[in-house]
Write a protein that holds these residues in place. Structure first.
Motif, PDB file in Angstrom:
ATOM      1  N   TRP A  34     -27.613  58.468  19.309  1.00 50.62           N
ATOM      2  CA  TRP A  34     -27.034  57.655  20.376  1.00 50.62           C
ATOM      3  C   TRP A  34     -27.084  56.169  20.019  1.00 50.62           C
ATOM      4  N   LYS A  35     -28.222  55.748  19.438  1.00 50.46           N
ATOM      5  CA  LYS A  35     -28.339  54.327  19.055  1.00 50.46           C
ATOM      6  C   LYS A  35     -27.304  53.956  17.989  1.00 50.46           C
ATOM      7  N   HIS A  36     -27.102  54.843  17.019  1.00 46.22           N
ATOM      8  CA  HIS A  36     -26.107  54.549  15.978  1.00 46.22           C
ATOM      9  C   HIS A  36     -24.699  54.471  16.584  1.00 46.22           C
ATOM     10  N   VAL A  37     -24.408  55.396  17.521  1.00 51.66           N
ATOM     11  CA  VAL A  37     -23.077  55.383  18.154  1.00 51.66           C
ATOM     12  C   VAL A  37     -22.886  54.078  18.922  1.00 51.66           C
ATOM     13  N   GLU A  38     -23.920  53.652  19.649  1.00 59.09           N
ATOM     14  CA  GLU A  38     -23.821  52.387  20.400  1.00 59.09           C
ATOM     15  C   GLU A  38     -23.617  51.203  19.452  1.00 59.09           C
ATOM     16  N   ALA A  39     -24.347  51.219  18.335  1.00 57.09           N
ATOM     17  CA  ALA A  39     -24.223  50.112  17.375  1.00 57.09           C
ATOM     18  C   ALA A  39     -22.806  50.092  16.788  1.00 57.09           C
ATOM     19  N   LEU A  40     -22.239  51.276  16.549  1.00 57.32           N
ATOM     20  CA  LEU A  40     -20.868  51.309  16.028  1.00 57.32           C
ATOM     21  C   LEU A  40     -19.891  50.772  17.060  1.00 57.32           C
ATOM     22  N   ARG A  41     -20.121  51.117  18.326  1.00 58.00           N
ATOM     23  CA  ARG A  41     -19.243  50.587  19.384  1.00 58.00           C
ATOM     24  C   ARG A  41     -19.358  49.067  19.455  1.00 58.00           C
ATOM     25  N   ASP A  42     -20.610  48.574  19.311  1.00 57.52           N
ATOM     26  CA  ASP A  42     -20.802  47.112  19.325  1.00 57.52           C
ATOM     27  C   ASP A  42     -20.057  46.447  18.173  1.00 57.52           C
ATOM     28  N   ALA A  43     -19.952  47.162  17.041  1.00 57.23           N
ATOM     29  CA  ALA A  43     -19.270  46.598  15.871  1.00 57.23           C
ATOM     30  C   ALA A  43     -17.751  46.743  15.981  1.00 57.23           C
ATOM     31  N   GLY A  44     -17.272  47.326  17.107  1.00 55.44           N
ATOM     32  CA  GLY A  44     -15.825  47.375  17.331  1.00 55.44           C
ATOM     33  C   GLY A  44     -15.182  48.729  17.062  1.00 55.44           C
ATOM     34  N   PHE A  45     -15.991  49.724  16.643  1.00 56.60           N
ATOM     35  CA  PHE A  45     -15.417  51.061  16.459  1.00 56.60           C
ATOM     36  C   PHE A  45     -15.262  51.698  17.836  1.00 56.60           C
ATOM     37  N   GLU A  46     -14.121  52.373  18.058  1.00 51.43           N
ATOM     38  CA  GLU A  46     -13.942  53.046  19.340  1.00 51.43           C
ATOM     39  C   GLU A  46     -14.417  54.476  19.185  1.00 51.43           C
ATOM     40  N   VAL A  47     -15.518  54.797  19.861  1.00 50.83           N
ATOM     41  CA  VAL A  47     -16.046  56.163  19.781  1.00 50.83           C
ATOM     42  C   VAL A  47     -15.948  56.751  21.172  1.00 50.83           C
ATOM     43  N   THR A  48     -15.112  57.782  21.323  1.00 49.98           N
ATOM     44  CA  THR A  48     -14.959  58.393  22.639  1.00 49.98           C
ATOM     45  C   THR A  48     -15.870  59.620  22.724  1.00 49.98           C
ATOM     46  N   SER A  49     -16.387  59.895  23.933  1.00 46.07           N
ATOM     47  CA  SER A  49     -17.175  61.121  24.066  1.00 46.07           C
ATOM     48  C   SER A  49     -16.478  62.055  25.043  1.00 46.07           C
ATOM     49  N   GLY A  50     -16.273  63.264  24.574  1.00 47.42           N
ATOM     50  CA  GLY A  50     -15.606  64.276  25.411  1.00 47.42           C
ATOM     51  C   GLY A  50     -16.461  65.525  25.472  1.00 47.42           C
ATOM     52  N   GLU A  51     -15.834  66.610  25.971  1.00 47.51           N
ATOM     53  CA  GLU A  51     -16.574  67.880  26.112  1.00 47.51           C
ATOM     54  C   GLU A  51     -17.087  68.404  24.771  1.00 47.51           C
ATOM     55  N   ASP A  52     -16.272  68.144  23.702  1.00 50.33           N
ATOM     56  CA  ASP A  52     -16.647  68.667  22.373  1.00 50.33           C
ATOM     57  C   ASP A  52     -17.573  67.733  21.619  1.00 50.33           C
ATOM     58  N   GLY A  53     -17.814  66.579  22.197  1.00 48.99           N
ATOM     59  CA  GLY A  53     -18.695  65.626  21.506  1.00 48.99           C
ATOM     60  C   GLY A  53     -18.004  64.296  21.241  1.00 48.99           C
ATOM     61  N   THR A  55     -15.831  61.430  19.150  1.00 47.90           N
ATOM     62  CA  THR A  55     -14.707  61.296  18.210  1.00 47.90           C
ATOM     63  C   THR A  55     -14.493  59.822  17.909  1.00 47.90           C
ATOM     64  N   LEU A  56     -14.184  59.539  16.651  1.00 45.99           N
ATOM     65  CA  LEU A  56     -13.841  58.165  16.275  1.00 45.99           C
ATOM     66  C   LEU A  56     -12.351  57.984  16.551  1.00 45.99           C
ATOM     67  N   SER A  57     -12.010  57.086  17.493  1.00 47.17           N
ATOM     68  CA  SER A  57     -10.582  56.957  17.799  1.00 47.17           C
ATOM     69  C   SER A  57      -9.961  55.657  17.314  1.00 47.17           C
ATOM     70  N   ALA A  58     -10.744  54.662  16.960  1.00 48.42           N
ATOM     71  CA  ALA A  58     -10.148  53.443  16.376  1.00 48.42           C
ATOM     72  C   ALA A  58     -11.176  52.685  15.565  1.00 48.42           C
ATOM     73  N   VAL A  59     -10.667  52.040  14.527  1.00 52.88           N
ATOM     74  CA  VAL A  59     -11.510  51.254  13.615  1.00 52.88           C
ATOM     75  C   VAL A  59     -11.205  49.781  13.899  1.00 52.88           C
ATOM     76  N   PRO A  60     -12.206  48.885  13.848  1.00 59.85           N
ATOM     77  CA  PRO A  60     -11.899  47.477  14.117  1.00 59.85           C
ATOM     78  C   PRO A  60     -10.916  46.911  13.091  1.00 59.85           C
ATOM     79  N   GLU A  61     -10.190  45.878  13.516  1.00 59.39           N
ATOM     80  CA  GLU A  61      -9.118  45.322  12.692  1.00 59.39           C
ATOM     81  C   GLU A  61      -9.632  44.692  11.390  1.00 59.39           C
ATOM     82  N   PHE A  62     -10.786  44.011  11.471  1.00 60.28           N
ATOM     83  CA  PHE A  62     -11.311  43.288  10.313  1.00 60.28           C
ATOM     84  C   PHE A  62     -12.811  43.145  10.505  1.00 60.28           C
ATOM     85  N   GLY A  63     -13.513  42.754   9.443  1.00 61.11           N
ATOM     86  CA  GLY A  63     -14.965  42.561   9.558  1.00 61.11           C
ATOM     87  C   GLY A  63     -15.685  43.429   8.551  1.00 61.11           C
ATOM     88  N   GLY A  64     -17.010  43.280   8.482  1.00 61.43           N
ATOM     89  CA  GLY A  64     -17.803  43.975   7.482  1.00 61.43           C
ATOM     90  C   GLY A  64     -17.752  45.484   7.610  1.00 61.43           C
TER      91      GLY A  64
END
Ligand code: BTN
Length: 335
Positions: A34-53, A55-64
């Motif tokens: 959960w902490k890693h998922v939150e950190a990825l969201r903070d870095a701009g990755f869109e991580v959606t959570s659904g019934e199956d778990g 999913t990565l739905s978008a990657v940030p435009e630019f950055g490390g």
């Protein structure tokens, strides 16, 4: 990005994947997932959570993390929204013993060019420095600068811009200027032309340290005028940008990835660099005037030699030039 976060990201990209499955696969606790998922969201990755778990739905435009994600080269990326100079930062990292790092910035406030000139680096560019430690003598290092020019020219062509290389490492685009206007519409209107004026798209500054028989580290600094406002670049440098030539912004994440990947490939196989360079060279076959530390050499540029010297036919024999400022005079007329 740390190793585990990378693995979480890779698993999400193949998603959907549930938290407990991820925890099992990676050998970490559910709360760590959960902490890693939150950190990825903070870095701009869109991580959606659904019934199956998750999913990565978008990657940030630019950055490390965005550039590191899916990067097929053994480099980590240290990103700064704004920094004085990525080369200066890479040199600091070199002094700390680091290697295989890309320092990347959206803006530089003290960018440096060759001959200690300033290098304008407004927001929207791709300002990056590759730090690596090749096992070669110092005298071979120029080949890495040529490799960088090839890597950028190739990435530009993949982005639809017919970039060419002027010896040793200026990446140019041939454009026909249709005119300029000032004020609110302060755009230089450029269209790609066959025999147009050559404008500078990229500059490369290589720095290194070591002893004669062995390089300790090399920093290859690459400044790409990507999506920058042309009005903010000094006109003396005769600049253009990827955005101006394409008529649309370039995807800086993909561009930076392709650049680093090609550079890595070439730097591992230095014997392939010269042929790749010849493919994109605009200097070969042209009449040139090269100001070298030992004087001016004028003639027809006929070839390039390892590790990056220009062979000039002066009409009175061939001269090999290893460093200098090269000016294209005019193309040699066909017989
Ligand atoms: C040139 O004079 O043509 C070379 C310009 C090099 C600019 C790049 S931008 C990234 C890196 N950081 C710097 O301060 N300089 C290089």
């Amino acid at each position: 990005m740390n190793e585990t976060r990378h693995r979480v990201l890779d698993a999400l990209a193949d998603g959907p994947v549930s938290g407990p499955t991820l925890a099992d696969e990676l050998g970490i606790s559910r709360s760590a997932v959960w902490k890693h998922v939150e950190a990825l969201r903070d870095a701009g990755f869109e991580v959606t959570s659904g019934e199956d778990g998750y999913t990565l739905s978008a990657v940030p435009e630019f950055g490390g993390p965005a550039v590191e994600y899916g990067l097929d080269a053994p480099y980590t990326v240290e990103y700064h929204d704004s920094i004085p100079s990525t080369n200066a930062r890479a040199r600091e990292l070199a002094a700390e013993g680091a290697e295989n790092v890309v320092v990347l910035a959206d803006e530089q406030t003290g960018g440096r060019g060759r001959l200690d000139r300033e290098w304008a680096s407004p927001s929207g560019g791709i300002w990056l420095s590759l730090l690596f430690r090749p096992d070669v003598p110092m005298a071979h290092a120029p080949v890495f600068t040529l490799a960088a020019a090839v890597a950028v020219a190739r990435a530009a062509r993949e982005a639809g811009v017919e970039a060419t290389i002027k010896w040793p490492n200026d990446v140019l685009v041939s454009v026909a200027s249709e005119g300029t206007s000032s004020g609110e519409d302060d755009d230089v209107v450029v269209t790609v032309g066959d025999e147009g004026e050559e404008r500078k798209l990229v500059g490369i500054l290589t720095e290194m340290e070591g002893e004669a028989d062995r390089v300790s580290w090399v920093v290859v600094g690459i400044g790409v005028n990507a999506n920058v406002d042309l009005a903010s670049l000094p006109s003396a440098a005769n600049p253009t940008s990827l955005e101006a030539v394409r008529g649309a912004p370039v995807d800086r994440r993909v561009f930076a990835q392709r650049l680093v990947e090609t550079f890595d490939e070439l730097s591992q196989d230095v014997d392939s660099v010269l042929d790749a360079w010849r493919e994109y060279a605009t200097t070969l076959g042209k009449e040139v005037r090269v100001e070298t530390p030992g004087g001016v050499v004028e003639g027809t540029a006929v070839d390039v030699q390892f590790p990056g010297s220009l062979v000039v036919d002066t009409g009175d024999g061939q001269v090999t030039v290893s460093a200098g400022d090269c000016e294209h005079l005019r193309p040699v007329a066909d017989d």
